[in-house]
Enzyme design. Structure first.
Site, PDB file in Angstrom:
ATOM      1  N   SER C   2      33.138  19.459  51.112  1.00 52.82           N
ATOM      2  CA  SER C   2      32.051  21.262  50.187  1.00 52.82           C
ATOM      3  C   SER C   2      31.386  21.106  51.935  1.00 52.82           C
ATOM      4  CB  SER C   2      32.624  21.925  49.497  1.00 52.82           C
ATOM      5  OG  SER C   2      31.422  22.591  49.429  1.00 52.82           O
ATOM      6  N   ARG C  37      30.752  29.047  59.717  1.00 51.10           N
ATOM      7  CA  ARG C  37      31.580  27.385  59.725  1.00 51.10           C
ATOM      8  C   ARG C  37      31.962  27.653  61.487  1.00 51.10           C
ATOM      9  NH1 ARG C  37      34.736  28.812  54.680  1.00 51.10           N
ATOM     10  NH2 ARG C  37      32.947  29.301  53.651  1.00 51.10           N
ATOM     11  N   HIS C 104      41.037  26.141  55.120  1.00 49.77           N
ATOM     12  CA  HIS C 104      40.987  26.185  53.872  1.00 49.77           C
ATOM     13  C   HIS C 104      41.197  27.670  53.981  1.00 49.77           C
ATOM     14  CE1 HIS C 104      36.787  27.138  53.747  1.00 49.77           C
ATOM     15  NE2 HIS C 104      36.685  26.807  52.874  1.00 49.77           N
ATOM     16  N   GLU C 128      42.961  36.806  48.718  1.00 50.61           N
ATOM     17  CA  GLU C 128      42.724  35.950  49.728  1.00 50.61           C
ATOM     18  C   GLU C 128      44.705  37.001  50.721  1.00 50.61           C
ATOM     19  OE1 GLU C 128      41.772  31.770  49.777  1.00 50.61           O
ATOM     20  OE2 GLU C 128      43.845  31.904  51.665  1.00 50.61           O
ATOM     21  N   SER C 143      34.741  34.441  50.193  1.00 54.96           N
ATOM     22  CA  SER C 143      35.717  35.308  49.905  1.00 54.96           C
ATOM     23  C   SER C 143      36.194  35.486  48.242  1.00 54.96           C
ATOM     24  CB  SER C 143      36.493  33.171  49.518  1.00 54.96           C
ATOM     25  OG  SER C 143      37.741  34.064  49.348  1.00 54.96           O
ATOM     26  N   LEU C 144      35.626  34.919  47.304  1.00 56.96           N
ATOM     27  CA  LEU C 144      35.356  34.715  45.849  1.00 56.96           C
ATOM     28  C   LEU C 144      34.874  36.515  45.816  1.00 56.96           C
ATOM     29  CD1 LEU C 144      34.588  31.580  44.415  1.00 56.96           C
ATOM     30  CD2 LEU C 144      36.125  32.613  45.021  1.00 56.96           C
TER      31      LEU C 144
HETATM   32  C1  FAD Z   1      38.853  24.172  48.905  1.00 49.68           C
HETATM   33  C2  FAD Z   1      37.742  25.730  48.750  1.00 49.68           C
HETATM   34  C3  FAD Z   1      37.305  25.816  48.726  1.00 49.68           C
HETATM   35  C4  FAD Z   1      36.610  27.368  48.320  1.00 49.68           C
HETATM   36  N1  FAD Z   1      34.982  27.177  48.276  1.00 49.68           N
HETATM   37  C5  FAD Z   1      34.633  28.760  48.645  1.00 49.68           C
HETATM   38  C6  FAD Z   1      33.221  29.034  47.525  1.00 49.68           C
HETATM   39  O1  FAD Z   1      33.002  27.975  47.266  1.00 49.68           O
HETATM   40  N2  FAD Z   1      33.088  30.306  47.444  1.00 49.68           N
HETATM   41  C7  FAD Z   1      34.270  31.391  48.112  1.00 49.68           C
HETATM   42  O2  FAD Z   1      33.018  32.320  48.029  1.00 49.68           O
HETATM   43  N3  FAD Z   1      35.680  30.978  48.416  1.00 49.68           N
HETATM   44  C8  FAD Z   1      35.682  29.628  48.455  1.00 49.68           C
HETATM   45  N4  FAD Z   1      36.974  29.330  48.341  1.00 49.68           N
HETATM   46  C9  FAD Z   1      38.191  30.103  48.842  1.00 49.68           C
HETATM   47  C10 FAD Z   1      38.731  31.227  47.571  1.00 49.68           C
HETATM   48  O3  FAD Z   1      38.728  29.921  47.008  1.00 49.68           O
HETATM   49  C11 FAD Z   1      39.790  31.653  48.116  1.00 49.68           C
HETATM   50  O4  FAD Z   1      39.982  32.334  48.826  1.00 49.68           O
HETATM   51  C12 FAD Z   1      40.527  31.943  46.917  1.00 49.68           C
HETATM   52  O5  FAD Z   1      40.116  31.697  45.503  1.00 49.68           O
HETATM   53  C13 FAD Z   1      41.281  33.485  46.295  1.00 49.68           C
HETATM   54  O6  FAD Z   1      41.320  33.174  45.957  1.00 49.68           O
HETATM   55  P1  FAD Z   1      43.193  35.304  45.241  1.00 49.68           P
HETATM   56  O7  FAD Z   1      42.903  35.267  43.400  1.00 49.68           O
HETATM   57  O8  FAD Z   1      42.932  35.565  46.484  1.00 49.68           O
HETATM   58  O9  FAD Z   1      44.413  33.670  45.750  1.00 49.68           O
HETATM   59  P2  FAD Z   1      44.695  32.554  44.646  1.00 49.68           P
HETATM   60  O10 FAD Z   1      43.382  31.749  43.926  1.00 49.68           O
HETATM   61  O11 FAD Z   1      45.229  31.642  45.805  1.00 49.68           O
HETATM   62  O12 FAD Z   1      45.503  32.579  43.440  1.00 49.68           O
HETATM   63  C14 FAD Z   1      47.512  33.227  44.348  1.00 49.68           C
HETATM   64  C15 FAD Z   1      48.156  33.022  42.890  1.00 49.68           C
HETATM   65  O13 FAD Z   1      49.274  33.410  43.355  1.00 49.68           O
HETATM   66  C16 FAD Z   1      49.990  32.625  42.683  1.00 49.68           C
HETATM   67  N5  FAD Z   1      51.855  32.235  43.522  1.00 49.68           N
HETATM   68  C17 FAD Z   1      51.378  32.019  44.442  1.00 49.68           C
HETATM   69  N6  FAD Z   1      53.006  32.379  45.041  1.00 49.68           N
HETATM   70  C18 FAD Z   1      53.469  33.058  43.415  1.00 49.68           C
HETATM   71  C19 FAD Z   1      54.753  33.252  43.421  1.00 49.68           C
HETATM   72  N7  FAD Z   1      56.003  33.514  44.225  1.00 49.68           N
HETATM   73  N8  FAD Z   1      54.840  34.021  42.038  1.00 49.68           N
HETATM   74  C20 FAD Z   1      54.144  34.917  41.533  1.00 49.68           C
HETATM   75  N9  FAD Z   1      52.637  33.973  41.680  1.00 49.68           N
HETATM   76  C21 FAD Z   1      52.630  33.262  42.662  1.00 49.68           C
HETATM   77  C22 FAD Z   1      49.837  31.344  42.783  1.00 49.68           C
HETATM   78  O14 FAD Z   1      49.814  30.657  42.070  1.00 49.68           O
HETATM   79  C23 FAD Z   1      48.361  31.858  42.513  1.00 49.68           C
HETATM   80  O15 FAD Z   1      47.761  31.471  40.857  1.00 49.68           O
HETATM   81  C24 FAD Z   1      37.822  28.387  49.014  1.00 49.68           C
HETATM   82  C25 FAD Z   1      38.619  27.231  49.327  1.00 49.68           C
HETATM   83  C26 FAD Z   1      39.315  26.042  48.977  1.00 49.68           C
HETATM   84  C27 FAD Z   1      40.405  26.301  49.231  1.00 49.68           C
END
Ligand code: FAD
Ligand code: HEM
Ligand code: SF4
Ligand code: FES
Lengths: 268, 206, 338
Positions: C2, C37, C104, C128, C143-144
């Site tokens: 990370s 980054r 990522h 995202e 992102s969060l």
């Molecule tokens: C290794 C890593 C480290 C990170 N560290 C940070 C950090 O330190 N700080 C920060 O701010 N951000 C960080 N990020 C980025 C951040 O974690 C993500 O951008 C954020 O969690 C995205 O949240 P979300 O709810 O938009 O999407 P997601 O959490 O990806 O949720 C999408 C959801 O949709 C579901 N889904 C997908 N397709 C379907 C479907 N067809 N039908 C029903 N459900 C479906 C999935 O199962 C999932 O639960 C990091 C990301 C990674 C990979």
């Protein structure tokens, strides 16, 4: 972009030769075509690449779905997500121990690598299991901190750094199920919710805001399948990939329910 | 979902662990102590046994403070042993082995106690050195007693360890480890005392 | 590994002339190892690919936290260091970690309006999946924040949208739903019947390889163009996939095949968008166009699906509140603010 360990970023076409011959990884995988189907074993040999883990072997199989003798088979079904041991979905029984496939490095495993689904959970197909009971258990012990409301509650109370440190260790549980799988008291004759749930109850009981639901959690631990089902075999603490002090959590919760039960009885 | 306030299983289980220590465990200690009098000769044992015989309301005490808790602990213990899983083949770790031994020695103790009571307490004979001597002179009976004694003392000692966790007395890993040592020493001492007494009973009263 | 390891004082270096070279600290004296980054990523690329100074001649540099006291590391970074140790076998508290940048996060996503509603009325998106907050770059930990903010906007607006509807779901004819369901069912049945010689996972592997090599950190137009050609080729090969699993229980191969088509479409939109943007901005870096070109490209790329591939349009970025300035991490922030 983030930085990853280079091992994962290796080229997929790199091949390893041993005496001029392609080196193979041998696997014995338990297959099961559906929830009610009979399980059977199948053997595979996949080309070896350095730094390989069990997931990359499984990926190799699905890209070229043939068994050890080159006969076509259906690709093995399994689940994965994070590939870095934080989501818990890839837990399976590898060479007899429940662990995460993504951090099971081939170089450190005896071959043939024996892979089975966890037996504590209903098998959906092949190595894919339904860990739903774990999430039900978390709901039962209220493993969360209720702060949602219609107005801003202001900043919460603070937690001493010393407590935060050990609480953080407990918070690393990722519901992988290894402790549930290894526990002899989780079986179809008991309704034990499993070690991780007791530890999570402890985590949220310690939190200054979570503490407000302390009694609810203790009542749940004294309910059906609760803490009294633990028989102290202590396998949980041995298999937990995060090194969570589960047996300490269990004993600490035993103490909390003891006081809680006596207190409740004396107040009646 | 089951009602969260149904705590009966919890209470029954807590009663089981408590019964194992307070009346039953204490009785075991007392029993071992009385029997060890045999090492001082028949007279010493007979007088210790007579002292016990002279306790007022003996039958009442025996029934409510020994038999009832023992039967409860024993029968419920059989049920617990039945519902437990056994997986030391897959997970051969120390505490897991102890977990299995706790159940195994419980079952041995159960059989042992029934047979033991039947041949002594309920045999219609007076509890004298001579009576015991007669019994243990039979090598089969002697070995049976030996196994039973070792099993019961192990079960009790390891049970103390388990009790300390069940009641939240030993919480940390270090405390639990130290308690492991303490209870294993306790086991060796108690088993020694019991076996010593058994051997003493094999000598003729002179 | 990370980014937080850099945040906690990790130093990035490699060997140059036999001596450790803290290249980030040297290139960006003001920010050092804390540069964003995209900047760090490009610097590592430059050092490994252009200068050939990667550790052991491979594409990797050191990320070193070994100068930080072990107790402090265990408290602040314990979890991530443990994972590194599990994968690599070296203790990062003692030996510098070997790292290389990896993807990522997807910047860009579904188009939404200020209420977080997509161009399909009633379909809201937050997190995202949508494009709004991290156009050409995403800064650490943001992102969060955008997920939470987007959710807070989308939720109430979804309720408002429902209240404003004159007809609800139940009053629509069943045939409407049945018709769509049937379409999806047929699609799935078609996939189950595919019996060509191509393997979907192999196509996916090639797609990933091409995209990573040519449409990530450093982008050249000729390679991007070849990548789009490759994607079109993969789309043709897709039609010849053989689905080896005919089961109706948790058939991952069929599911994957279904998703793969969308991935190919998506990759093509990204590739075409990258091709047309002749400038460098944030993570989008073209050595042939190293400068940011606000005049032509201070715009959001919008891709629309058409049967002949993605159609690209542009939308102006609202900069009315904060005027853009040069990004320069070699000097202090104030120096860039005239
Ligand atoms: C290794 C890593 C480290 C990170 N560290 C940070 C950090 O330190 N700080 C920060 O701010 N951000 C960080 N990020 C980025 C951040 O974690 C993500 O951008 C954020 O969690 C995205 O949240 P979300 O709810 O938009 O999407 P997601 O959490 O990806 O949720 C999408 C959801 O949709 C579901 N889904 C997908 N397709 C379907 C479907 N067809 N039908 C029903 N459900 C479906 C999935 O199962 C999932 O639960 C990091 C990301 C990674 C990979
Ligand atoms: C000499 C008589 C006995 C004594 C002194 C005794 C004592 C104890 C003690 C102290 C414990 C520990 C309680 C705890 O875990 O907290 C225990 C547990 C146990 N006993 Fe006994 N016991 C006796 C007889 C029996 C019998 C006859 C059985 C029947 C099989 C039995 C079965 C068990 C079981 C299964 C446990 C484990 C309970 C658990 O871990 O949840 N015991 N015993
Ligand atoms: S406590 Fe450990 S073994 Fe159990 S579920 Fe959590 S992480 Fe997995
Ligand atoms: S894939 Fe997430 S723990 Fe293995």
């Amino acid at each position: 972009m983030t930085e990853v360990a280079t091992q994962q970023g290796r080229s997929t076409t790199e091949q390893v030769l041993e005496n001029g011959q392609q080196k193979f990884v041998h696997l014995r995988i338990q297959r099961q075509d559906g929830p009610d189907a009979q399980a059977y074993m199948q053997e595979f040999a996949v080309p070896y690449t350095p730094g390989m883990n069990v997931i990359s072997c499984l990926m190799e199989i699905r890209t070229n779905p043939v068994d050890k003798n080159g006969r076509p088979v259906t690709p093995v079904v399994w689940e994965m997500n994070c590939l870095e041991e934080v989501c818990g979905i890839c837990t399976m029984v590898i060479n007899g121990k429940p662990r995460q496939a993504c951090t099971s490095l081939v170089d450190k495993l005896e071959q043939p690598i024996d892979i089975k689904p966890m037996r504590t959970f209903p098998v959906i197909r092949d190595l894919m299991v339904d860990r739903g009971r774990m999430f039900d258990a978390l709901k039962r012990v209220k493993a969360w901190i209720p702060i949602d409301g219609t107005y801003n509650l202001g900043p919460g109370p603070r937690m001493p750094e010393k407590d935060r440190q050990w609480a953080y260790e407990l918070s690393r549980c990722f519901t992988c199920g290894a402790c549930v799988e290894a526990c002899p008291n989780v079986n179809d004759r008991t309704s034990f919710i499993g070690p991780f749930a007791l530890s999570q109850a402890r985590l949220f009981n310690e939190h200054p805001t979570g503490m407000m639901n302390r009694a609810d959690r203790l009542d749940a631990l004294m309910g059906e399948g609760g803490i009294h089902e633990c028989g102290n075999a202590q396998n949980c603490v041995e298999v937990c990939p995060k090194g969570i002090p589960l047996t300490t959590s269990i004993a600490a919760m035993n103490r909390q329910v003891t006081y809680h039960a006596m207190g409740a009885w004396l107040k009646k | 979902m089951v009602q969260a306030d149904s705590h009966s299983q919890f209470l029954l289980r807590r009663l089981h662990t408590l019964a194992g220590v307070v009346p039953v465990g204490l009785f075991l200690l007392e029993h071992l102590f009385t029997n060890s009098m045999a090492t001082n000769g028949a007279a010493a044992f007979n007088s210790a046994a007579a002292t016990i015989e002279s306790i007022p309301f003996l039958h009442f005490i025996e029934f409510f403070f020994i038999f009832v808790p023992l039967i409860y602990h024993g029968v419920y213990g059989l049920y617990v042993a039945f519902t437990s899983g056994y997986n030391s083949g897959q997970f051969p770790w120390w505490r897991n082995v102890m977990f299995i031994l706790q159940r195994l020695t419980g079952i041995i103790t159960f059989v042992f106690i029934i047979f033991h009571l039947w041949t002594t307490r309920f045999s219609g004979k007076a509890p004298t050195f001579e009576m015991v001597h007669q019994l243990v002179s039979n090598p089969a009976y002697f070995w049976f007693m030996l196994i039973g004694t070792v099993a019961a003392t192990f079960h009790f000692s390891n049970g103390i360890w388990s009790f300390c966790v069940h009641w939240g007395i030993t919480v940390g890993q270090r405390a639990q480890r130290v308690m492991s040592y303490v209870t294993m020493i306790l086991f060796i001492v108690l088993a020694g005392v019991g076996v010593d007494a058994l051997i003493a009973f094999t000598h003729t009263a002179s | 590994m990370s980014e937080s390891a850099r945040g906690e004082g990790g130093r990035v270096w490699t060997y140059k002339d036999g001596k450790p070279w803290y290249f980030l600290e040297e290139m960006y004296p003001e920010y050092g190892n804390l540069v964003p980054r995209d900047v760090a990523t490009r610097a590592i690329f430059h050092v490994c690919v252009d200068l050939g100074l990667g550790v052991d001649g491979k594409n990797q540099v050191y990320l070193d936290v070994s100068h930080i006291p072990t107790e402090e590391l265990n408290v602040k970074l314990g979890a991530i260091l443990e994972i590194y140790e599990k994968f690599v076998g070296d203790d990062p508290r003692k030996i510098p970690m070997r790292i290389f940048p990896a993807m990522h996060y997807s910047m860009g996503g579904l188009w939404v309006d200020i209420d977080q509603q997509t161009n399909i009325p009633g379909l809201f998106a937050a997190g995202e999946v949508e494009y709004q907050y991290h156009g050409a770059n995403r800064l650490g930990a943001n992102s969060l924040l955008s997920c939470i903010y987007g959710g807070m906007v989308a939720g109430p607006n979804a309720v408002k949208y429902i209240r404003g509807l004159r007809r609800s779901v139940d009053s629509l004819p069943d045939s409407l739903y049945d018709q769509h369901r049937r379409k999806e069912d047929e699609n799935f049945e078609r996939i189950l019947k595919m019996d060509g010689s191509e393997n979907p996972y192999e196509i996916h592997r090639e797609l990933g390889q091409w995209m990573t090599d040519n449409v990530t950190v450093v982008r050249y137009n000729d390679r991007i163009q070849k990548t789009e050609e490759k994607i079109v080729e993969l789309m043709e090969r897709y039609q010849r996939i053989g689905v080896s699993d005919k089961s109706r229980i948790e058939n991952q191969t069929a599911q994957f095949t279904r998703h793969l088509w969308n991935m190919l479409q998506m990759a093509r939109a990204i590739t075409r968008g990258a091709y047309l943007r002749n400038e460098s901005r944030g993570t989008h870096f073209k050595p042939d166009f190293p400068e940011r070109d606000d005049e032509h490209f201070l715009k959001t790329t919008k891709a629309t699906w058409t049967p002949d591939g993605p159609k690209i349009e542009y939308e102006d970025v609202d900069v009315s509140l904060i005027p853009p300035r040069t990004r320069n991490y070699a000097v202090a922030k104030e120096a860039t603010e005239q």
